[in-house]
Design a protein around this motif. Structure first.
Motif, PDB file in Angstrom:
ATOM      1  N   LEU A  13       0.828  -1.211   0.000  1.00 43.75           N
ATOM      2  CA  LEU A  13       0.000   0.000   0.000  1.00 43.75           C
ATOM      3  C   LEU A  13       0.854   1.250   0.000  1.00 43.75           C
ATOM      4  N   ASP A  64      -1.625   7.636   2.931  1.00 46.66           N
ATOM      5  CA  ASP A  64      -3.039   7.653   3.348  1.00 46.66           C
ATOM      6  C   ASP A  64      -3.668   6.258   3.356  1.00 46.66           C
ATOM      7  N   THR A  65      -3.440   5.480   2.303  1.00 48.89           N
ATOM      8  CA  THR A  65      -4.083   4.165   2.202  1.00 48.89           C
ATOM      9  C   THR A  65      -3.625   3.248   3.327  1.00 48.89           C
ATOM     10  N   LYS A 120      -4.951   4.483   6.825  1.00 46.72           N
ATOM     11  CA  LYS A 120      -6.358   4.141   7.068  1.00 46.72           C
ATOM     12  C   LYS A 120      -6.500   2.669   7.425  1.00 46.72           C
ATOM     13  N   TYR A 121      -5.743   1.817   6.726  1.00 44.02           N
ATOM     14  CA  TYR A 121      -5.771   0.381   7.060  1.00 44.02           C
ATOM     15  C   TYR A 121      -5.299   0.164   8.484  1.00 44.02           C
TER      16      TYR A 121
END
Length: 300
Positions: free
Chosen positions: A247, A291-292, A295-296
């Motif tokens: 990610l 960001d990805t 968030k995970y």
């Protein structure tokens, strides 16, 4: 020797006789060759797992594409060699035989402090011994994890235990369960331990910490232990984080993230841990490329 051929154009059968076997006219089969099948069966009989068998065959025959072929052979072989198929009634009879707690002089005799066996979707069988439960006298931390590669019917096997100051794991018992996604499974486990352990160790048993992965079912079941804290297993955290490192496209940024997570794990004070975690998330938030993953990480 007689041969039967099917013409693809008109779907007609032709029967003819030959003095010799024509191997050229035989269709190629996708089955593994007999010597390889025999080798797989022998490995299966020695209780090797499918993964181990697949790796061994790939080394012996590197040009082969095995895949599900090995899985089918192993499953069929174990089905033939399995001593018996146990029904729910048989399972209930077995559990009833071991339902009573053994006498104090039989420390290593297994017993079933609790069981539920209605059907394949409603199974919870707890198995332990006096010797295993005696470790509860010295620790109030309960560690929980599940494995899925033990039973033939792929039911989860829940292992629970505790650890000492030298980071040695001490198993307390195991549970054969239908699912590890339901909070009811873990609520039942907590209730069984609260009622059973004091009878064995002859003192109160108060669980203060629950160590496990991020399973939502365990988190929801914490209402059974209002005084206990829910802890996340470090090994699961770093492993899952590394599984999602794709990610973060930039390798150097991922290495910096991994270093942040490792450093956070070293914090031994609750107040400092909370402050450090907030600062780490703020740092990641400032970089849109993270960001990805951020968030995970927060969702977990």
């Amino acid at each position: 020797m007689f041969h039967v051929l099917l013409a693809e154009s008109n779907n007609k059968f032709t029967l003819f006789k030959s003095e010799s076997h024509n191997r050229v006219q035989r269709n190629d089969t996708t089955r593994l060759k007999s010597p390889i099948r025999d080798t797989v069966r022998q490995m299966s009989d020695k209780d090797m797992t499918q993964t181990q068998i697949r790796k061994a065959v790939s080394v012996i025959h590197p040009s082969l594409t095995v895949g599900t072929k090995i899985k089918n052979i192993v499953q069929y072989s174990r089905l033939k060699t399995r001593k018996s198929i146990i029904s729910i009634d048989n399972l209930q009879i077995w559990c009833n035989q071991y339902l009573n707690c053994p006498s104090p002089d039989k420390l290593h005799d297994a017993f079933v402090p609790y069981y539920e066996a209605i059907d394949i979707n409603h199974i919870c069988i707890c198995i332990t011994t006096r010797q295993l439960l005696s470790a509860c006298k010295y620790s109030s931390t309960l560690a929980i994890d599940c494995t899925y590669k033990i039973t033939y019917n792929e039911l989860p096997l829940l292992v629970f235990g505790t650890s000492d100051l030298n980071r040695h794991f001490h198993p307390l018992g195991l549970c054969l369960i239908s699912t590890d996604e339901s909070a009811d499974t873990f609520k039942t486990l907590f209730r069984v331990l609260k009622s059973c352990v004091p009878l064995i160790i002859q003192q109160p048993y108060d669980i203060t910490h629950i160590m496990a992965d991020g399973a939502a079912g365990i988190t929801s079941a914490m209402c059974e232990l209002p005084q206990a804290r829910r802890l996340m297993c470090w090994a699961h955290v770093i492993r899952k984080s590394r599984e999602h490192r794709k990610l973060v496209l930039n390798k150097e940024k991922w290495l910096a993230i991994e270093k942040d997570i490792v450093n956070l794990q070293l914090v031994f004070n609750d107040h400092l841990f909370g402050s450090a975690a907030r600062l780490m998330i703020m740092k990641w938030t400032a970089d849109k490329d993270l960001d990805t993953f951020r968030k995970y990480f927060e969702d977990q």
